[in-house]
Design a protein around this motif. Structure first.
Motif, PDB file in Angstrom:
ATOM      1  N   SER A 215      16.019  27.130  27.171  1.00  0.00           N
ATOM      2  CA  SER A 215      16.867  27.816  28.147  1.00  0.00           C
ATOM      3  C   SER A 215      17.107  26.902  29.344  1.00  0.00           C
ATOM      4  O   SER A 215      18.164  26.940  29.966  1.00  0.00           O
ATOM      5  N   PHE A 216      16.103  26.076  29.634  1.00  0.00           N
ATOM      6  CA  PHE A 216      16.100  25.243  30.834  1.00  0.00           C
ATOM      7  C   PHE A 216      15.129  24.094  30.597  1.00  0.00           C
ATOM      8  O   PHE A 216      14.131  24.264  29.898  1.00  0.00           O
ATOM      9  N   VAL A 217      15.434  22.920  31.173  1.00  0.00           N
ATOM     10  CA  VAL A 217      14.563  21.755  31.025  1.00  0.00           C
ATOM     11  C   VAL A 217      14.299  21.150  32.396  1.00  0.00           C
ATOM     12  O   VAL A 217      15.229  20.991  33.193  1.00  0.00           O
ATOM     13  N   CYS A 218      13.055  20.827  32.667  1.00  0.00           N
ATOM     14  CA  CYS A 218      12.676  20.033  33.842  1.00  0.00           C
ATOM     15  C   CYS A 218      12.254  18.665  33.322  1.00  0.00           C
ATOM     16  O   CYS A 218      11.368  18.586  32.471  1.00  0.00           O
ATOM     17  N   ALA A 219      12.891  17.624  33.801  1.00  0.00           N
ATOM     18  CA  ALA A 219      12.554  16.257  33.388  1.00  0.00           C
ATOM     19  C   ALA A 219      12.006  15.530  34.608  1.00  0.00           C
ATOM     20  O   ALA A 219      12.755  15.169  35.513  1.00  0.00           O
ATOM     21  N   PHE A 220      10.700  15.333  34.620  1.00  0.00           N
ATOM     22  CA  PHE A 220      10.037  14.748  35.780  1.00  0.00           C
ATOM     23  C   PHE A 220       9.974  13.231  35.694  1.00  0.00           C
ATOM     24  O   PHE A 220       9.439  12.673  34.739  1.00  0.00           O
ATOM     25  N   ASN A 221      10.538  12.578  36.708  1.00  0.00           N
ATOM     26  CA  ASN A 221      10.412  11.130  36.900  1.00  0.00           C
ATOM     27  C   ASN A 221      10.683  10.351  35.630  1.00  0.00           C
ATOM     28  O   ASN A 221       9.839   9.595  35.155  1.00  0.00           O
ATOM     29  N   SER A 222      11.896  10.505  35.120  1.00  0.00           N
ATOM     30  CA  SER A 222      12.263   9.867  33.858  1.00  0.00           C
ATOM     31  C   SER A 222      12.353   8.354  33.969  1.00  0.00           C
ATOM     32  O   SER A 222      12.234   7.669  32.963  1.00  0.00           O
ATOM     33  N   GLY A 223      12.581   7.839  35.156  1.00  0.00           N
ATOM     34  CA  GLY A 223      12.734   6.396  35.300  1.00  0.00           C
ATOM     35  C   GLY A 223      14.103   5.903  34.902  1.00  0.00           C
ATOM     36  O   GLY A 223      14.388   4.710  34.952  1.00  0.00           O
ATOM     37  N   ILE A 224      15.002   6.809  34.505  1.00  0.00           N
ATOM     38  CA  ILE A 224      16.346   6.410  34.075  1.00  0.00           C
ATOM     39  C   ILE A 224      17.054   5.637  35.191  1.00  0.00           C
ATOM     40  O   ILE A 224      17.730   4.660  34.940  1.00  0.00           O
ATOM     41  N   GLY A 225      16.881   6.068  36.428  1.00  0.00           N
ATOM     42  CA  GLY A 225      17.541   5.403  37.550  1.00  0.00           C
ATOM     43  C   GLY A 225      16.770   4.227  38.112  1.00  0.00           C
ATOM     44  O   GLY A 225      17.219   3.575  39.058  1.00  0.00           O
ATOM     45  N   ALA A 226      15.628   3.917  37.543  1.00  0.00           N
ATOM     46  CA  ALA A 226      14.801   2.824  38.067  1.00  0.00           C
ATOM     47  C   ALA A 226      15.371   1.450  37.714  1.00  0.00           C
ATOM     48  O   ALA A 226      15.026   0.456  38.354  1.00  0.00           O
ATOM     49  N   SER A 227      16.220   1.397  36.704  1.00  0.00           N
ATOM     50  CA  SER A 227      16.801   0.138  36.241  1.00  0.00           C
ATOM     51  C   SER A 227      15.728  -0.867  35.838  1.00  0.00           C
ATOM     52  O   SER A 227      15.884  -2.070  36.015  1.00  0.00           O
ATOM     53  N   VAL A 228      14.629  -0.363  35.327  1.00  0.00           N
ATOM     54  CA  VAL A 228      13.547  -1.202  34.817  1.00  0.00           C
ATOM     55  C   VAL A 228      13.376  -0.817  33.350  1.00  0.00           C
ATOM     56  O   VAL A 228      13.003   0.323  33.038  1.00  0.00           O
ATOM     57  N   ALA A 229      13.647  -1.759  32.462  1.00  0.00           N
ATOM     58  CA  ALA A 229      13.720  -1.459  31.031  1.00  0.00           C
ATOM     59  C   ALA A 229      12.482  -0.749  30.496  1.00  0.00           C
ATOM     60  O   ALA A 229      12.601   0.217  29.748  1.00  0.00           O
ATOM     61  N   HIS A 230      11.291  -1.204  30.855  1.00  0.00           N
ATOM     62  CA  HIS A 230      10.095  -0.577  30.269  1.00  0.00           C
ATOM     63  C   HIS A 230       9.864   0.845  30.778  1.00  0.00           C
ATOM     64  O   HIS A 230       9.168   1.623  30.145  1.00  0.00           O
TER      65      HIS A 230
END
Length: 155
Positions: free
Chosen positions: A95-110
């Motif tokens: 119904s809803f998702v919380c995605a905590f600190n995915s790192g997607i915007g960190a621009s760091v591949a690992h």
């Protein structure tokens, strides 16, 4: 958590059999799991008059085969990445998702690499997702990525 319980212009959440299914991606045993099991998310759970199936998913979770049953909710623990989680059929459409600190915007591949398959899964589901990140710069980078993916999002 206040912003989670009262999001502006939030579409109605899809419930299955009068239960909302919440995925908490990136959950950790010492933070999100403890908060949920100790009552820290009560405002969210009381915001809607439904029962909740809460799926805590994250590689930093300690394995716990037990389903924690509390009034109005069941809490499941999945110590893996979201796209690897083996969910029952009734829980595969959140119904809803919380995605905590995915790192997607960190621009760091690992940091980004483990989240890319999960991000693809979330975009295909077309369900409300709350992304959190560590700072303003990372949030701006995530916004750029979501724009490039033509995702429907608000700040």
């Amino acid at each position: 958590l206040q912003s989670i319980s009262l999001p502006p212009n939030m579409p109605l959440l899809a419930a299955s059999e009068e239960r909302c299914v919440l995925w908490v991606a990136g959950a950790r045993s010492g933070i999100e799991r403890r908060q949920i099991l100790c009552g820290g998310w009560e405002r969210l759970f009381c915001a809607l008059d439904v029962a909740w199936d809460v799926h805590l998913v994250g590689p930093e979770l300690l394995a716990d085969p037990h389903v924690h049953v509390m009034p109005g909710r069941r809490v499941y623990t999945h110590p893996c990445l979201l796209h690897e989680a083996q969910l029952e059929a009734s829980s595969r459409q959140p119904s809803f998702v919380c995605a905590f600190n995915s790192g997607i915007g960190a621009s760091v591949a690992h940091h980004m690499r483990p989240w890319v398959p999960t991000l693809c899964q979330l975009l295909k589901l077309r369900r409300p997702v709350l992304f959190t990140c560590f700072g303003v710069h990372e949030a701006r980078m995530e916004e750029s990525i979501f724009q490039a993916l033509h995702a429907n999002f608000t700040r």
